[in-house]
Enzyme design. Sequence first.
Site: not given
Length: 316
Positions: A37-38, A231, A260
């Site tokens: 959903s994100n 990084e 996400d």
Amino acid sequence: MPDAVTIGETLLRLTAPPGFGLEQTEILRLEVAGAESNVAIGLSRLGISSGWISRLVNNPLGRRIANKIREHGVDVSRVIWTSEGRVGLYYLELGQSPRPYQVIYDRAGSAFSQIDPDEVDWDYVRQAKLIHLTGITPALSPSCHRLVCRAIEEARSAGLKVSFDVNYRSKLWSLEEARRAIQPLLQAVDVLFCTTQEAMQILEVHGASEVMLREIARRHPGATIVLTLEEGGALLWHEGQIYIQPGYPLEPIDRVGAGDALVAGFLAGFLQGDPLQGLAYGVAYAALKHTFIGDIVWCSRSDLEQFLRNQHAHWR
């Protein structure tokens, strides 16, 4: 119909305020949080129509989840409603160096974990351009594993692109279980996302980041691959070429959901035929996510593009 459809479980996230531990706090902030959903929310906020499919209990908690996702323009009309099961929860303690983040799951027996693949409206899915799935879903139950397999089969038969984020969660299953389940699924994937750590742990590739990326591409010819770096930044493999997008300096408030956000940003460019723009969008959107509490990036496409213009002017 939406251009992109995601399928997965969304939880209620209960977060201790910054600077407070779960044992210490008397207040927990309630958020809606789920990898799939994100991504759907991120795509919608970036101007790409999206739909999210899940299985929710028809009670105030389930409706809270659906309403919050709908609020961002995501189509939730194919959510499966049930009176059985429960809404999953997770508790989050926001760490700050040297104290790590802490996550406690309380999701066993959730309504989504009991989903039957036949409940899904596959006609709806087949009308999209792309389906996005993650390695979280097959970890939740045997029926969820079957759901992901069925989703890939339906997408391939209908000519949809399949996007897959490895998204390994050690609290849900072991490395061996994850490898056995995820590696076969990736054979049918068009867009693959993983971190360098997941590449080593789940895909069992090693070496420098470009070496790992080339090996993943060798195993999955024809796939577009995004390898995110510890990084910051990411590498992209697309049509036999490697592209690099460095990360940005960060002062993180909440890093949960940044992966996400990268997926959503990349797919926003990819779905419009420009994977390189997607790479720039994804890394920038992930950086911006670190500045918001909760899993959602509260930025529009114009906000994102303004950020990129400002960064370009700064480094020019």
